[in-house]
Design an enzyme around this catalytic site. Structure first.
Site, mmCIF file in Angstrom:
data_model
loop_
_atom_site.group_PDB
_atom_site.id
_atom_site.type_symbol
_atom_site.label_atom_id
_atom_site.label_comp_id
_atom_site.label_asym_id
_atom_site.label_seq_id
_atom_site.Cartn_x
_atom_site.Cartn_y
_atom_site.Cartn_z
ATOM 1 N N LYS A 14 39.485 32.040 33.251
ATOM 2 C CA LYS A 14 39.968 33.413 33.158
ATOM 3 C C LYS A 14 41.487 33.063 33.669
ATOM 4 O O LYS A 14 42.494 33.737 33.337
ATOM 5 C CB LYS A 14 39.432 34.634 33.676
ATOM 6 C CG LYS A 14 37.799 34.712 33.240
ATOM 7 C CD LYS A 14 37.486 36.228 33.821
ATOM 8 C CE LYS A 14 37.141 36.196 35.203
ATOM 9 N NZ LYS A 14 36.149 35.347 35.593
ATOM 10 N N ARG A 90 33.501 44.384 36.526
ATOM 11 C CA ARG A 90 32.634 43.694 36.653
ATOM 12 C C ARG A 90 31.245 44.118 36.445
ATOM 13 O O ARG A 90 30.087 43.558 36.720
ATOM 14 C CB ARG A 90 32.902 42.588 37.958
ATOM 15 C CG ARG A 90 33.489 41.383 37.806
ATOM 16 C CD ARG A 90 33.471 40.926 39.175
ATOM 17 N NE ARG A 90 33.553 39.398 39.499
ATOM 18 C CZ ARG A 90 34.738 38.668 39.434
ATOM 19 N NH1 ARG A 90 35.833 39.332 39.521
ATOM 20 N NH2 ARG A 90 34.680 37.417 39.618
ATOM 21 N N ARG A 129 37.745 22.810 41.657
ATOM 22 C CA ARG A 129 38.635 23.758 41.975
ATOM 23 C C ARG A 129 38.877 23.899 43.591
ATOM 24 O O ARG A 129 39.743 23.874 44.395
ATOM 25 C CB ARG A 129 38.612 25.123 41.417
ATOM 26 C CG ARG A 129 39.818 26.131 41.824
ATOM 27 C CD ARG A 129 39.273 27.505 41.097
ATOM 28 N NE ARG A 129 38.354 28.147 41.517
ATOM 29 C CZ ARG A 129 38.006 29.225 40.518
ATOM 30 N NH1 ARG A 129 38.648 29.610 39.645
ATOM 31 N NH2 ARG A 129 36.790 29.847 40.751
ATOM 32 N N ARG A 135 39.549 26.827 47.981
ATOM 33 C CA ARG A 135 39.272 28.013 47.794
ATOM 34 C C ARG A 135 37.838 28.436 48.465
ATOM 35 O O ARG A 135 37.046 27.733 48.132
ATOM 36 C CB ARG A 135 39.362 28.756 46.252
ATOM 37 C CG ARG A 135 38.894 29.989 45.925
ATOM 38 C CD ARG A 135 38.995 30.490 44.663
ATOM 39 N NE ARG A 135 38.090 31.590 44.388
ATOM 40 C CZ ARG A 135 38.192 32.143 43.187
ATOM 41 N NH1 ARG A 135 39.020 31.995 42.487
ATOM 42 N NH2 ARG A 135 37.222 32.916 42.917
ATOM 43 N N ARG A 146 27.268 33.653 43.164
ATOM 44 C CA ARG A 146 28.334 34.334 42.192
ATOM 45 C C ARG A 146 27.774 34.107 40.704
ATOM 46 O O ARG A 146 27.787 35.216 39.948
ATOM 47 C CB ARG A 146 29.798 33.503 42.370
ATOM 48 C CG ARG A 146 30.354 34.232 43.511
ATOM 49 C CD ARG A 146 31.287 33.146 43.825
ATOM 50 N NE ARG A 146 32.340 33.025 43.064
ATOM 51 C CZ ARG A 146 33.425 31.937 42.952
ATOM 52 N NH1 ARG A 146 33.170 30.832 43.756
ATOM 53 N NH2 ARG A 146 34.338 31.941 42.090
HETATM 54 P P1 AMP Z 1 37.627 36.091 41.052
HETATM 55 O O1 AMP Z 1 38.952 35.691 41.684
HETATM 56 O O2 AMP Z 1 37.740 37.156 39.970
HETATM 57 O O3 AMP Z 1 36.681 35.196 40.492
HETATM 58 O O4 AMP Z 1 36.866 37.288 42.095
HETATM 59 C C1 AMP Z 1 36.612 36.531 43.365
HETATM 60 C C2 AMP Z 1 35.814 37.447 44.317
HETATM 61 O O5 AMP Z 1 36.287 38.875 44.408
HETATM 62 C C3 AMP Z 1 34.378 37.760 43.468
HETATM 63 O O6 AMP Z 1 33.411 36.815 43.428
HETATM 64 C C4 AMP Z 1 33.997 39.254 44.044
HETATM 65 O O7 AMP Z 1 33.511 38.947 45.387
HETATM 66 C C5 AMP Z 1 35.423 39.762 44.366
HETATM 67 N N1 AMP Z 1 35.757 40.590 43.040
HETATM 68 C C6 AMP Z 1 36.743 40.505 42.277
HETATM 69 N N2 AMP Z 1 37.060 41.421 41.509
HETATM 70 C C7 AMP Z 1 36.011 42.296 41.627
HETATM 71 C C8 AMP Z 1 35.576 43.322 40.974
HETATM 72 N N3 AMP Z 1 36.231 43.855 39.813
HETATM 73 N N4 AMP Z 1 34.346 44.014 41.421
HETATM 74 C C9 AMP Z 1 33.556 43.564 42.471
HETATM 75 N N5 AMP Z 1 34.098 42.410 43.029
HETATM 76 C C10 AMP Z 1 35.236 41.832 42.715
#
Ligand code: AMP
Length: 193
Positions: A14, A90, A129, A135, A146
């Site tokens: 993404k 999400r 990554r 990260r 996740r």
């Molecule tokens: P990402 O960078 O989109 O993979 O997000 C990293 C982490 O942030 C996720 O594993 C969640 O813990 C949290 N997170 C990001 N976006 C959301 C969302 N829309 N709803 C809930 N948690 C989120």
């Protein structure tokens, strides 16, 4: 306005594809994961709360995420050509809220770009990554959590958007530029119709 959701499991590409879509279509990028990581880095109150969920691979509660999204949308310039939502929604309640917020703004979702990638590849990409960027949530235990959370809470959104006729299936395996061409074709086709 071109408002797109970039949808897919963690590690589906993404972030990488968002950058290319933004360059080509001149959209604004809202990545909820990036907003949270920035807050964690800066040690804000939100960052402290977010860290307790992210480090376990859990989702942040919907009400907090919806507030964050509203804030991000408010800070966009009024002459925006549209937005790419990366990592939001999400959950089904987040999707319902997003539709409400956009309709309050007199707008709607143009489409949902769904990046589909097999599970073994997702794990391999996230481990790579993690090794390259440090990260914190890209470690094997958190990755597996996740993915479970994705299957339980996020994947049902695919059916939600298919039901609305807005889901654009994209094969997310292979060369980054080839995947981007499939995405561009799907977006262009969607905009034409
Ligand atoms: P990402 O960078 O989109 O993979 O997000 C990293 C982490 O942030 C996720 O594993 C969640 O813990 C949290 N997170 C990001 N976006 C959301 C969302 N829309 N709803 C809930 N948690 C989120």
């Amino acid at each position: 306005m071109l408002n797109l959701v970039l949808f897919g499991a963690p590690g589906s590409g993404k972030g990488t594809q968002s950058e290319k879509i933004i360059d080509k279509y001149g959209l604004h990028h809202i990545s909820t994961g990036e907003v949270l990581r920035k807050n964690i880095k800066e040690g804000t109150e939100l960052g402290k709360i977010a860290d307790s969920y992210i480090s376990k691979g859990h989702l942040i509660p919907d009400s907090l995420m919806v507030d964050i999204l509203r804030q991000e949308l408010k800070s966009l310039p009024s002459e925006s050509k549209g937005v790419i939502f990366d990592g939001f929604p999400r959950t089904i309640p987040q999707a319902v809220e997003l539709e409400k917020i956009l309709s309050e703004m007199g707008q709607g979702l143009t489409g949902v770009v769904g990046l589909e990638v097999p599970e073994e590849e997702l794990v391999a990409r996230m481990l790579k990554r993690g090794a390259e960027t440090g990260r914190a949530d890209d470690n094997i235990d958190t990755i597996l959590n996740r993915l479970k959370v994705y299957h339980d809470q996020t994947e049902p959104l695919k059916e939600h958007y298919q039901g609305k006729g807005s889901y654009l299936h994209i094969d997310g395996l292979g060369n980054v530029d080839d995947i981007f061409s499939s995405i561009s074709n799907a977006i262009d086709e969607r905009v034409k119709n």
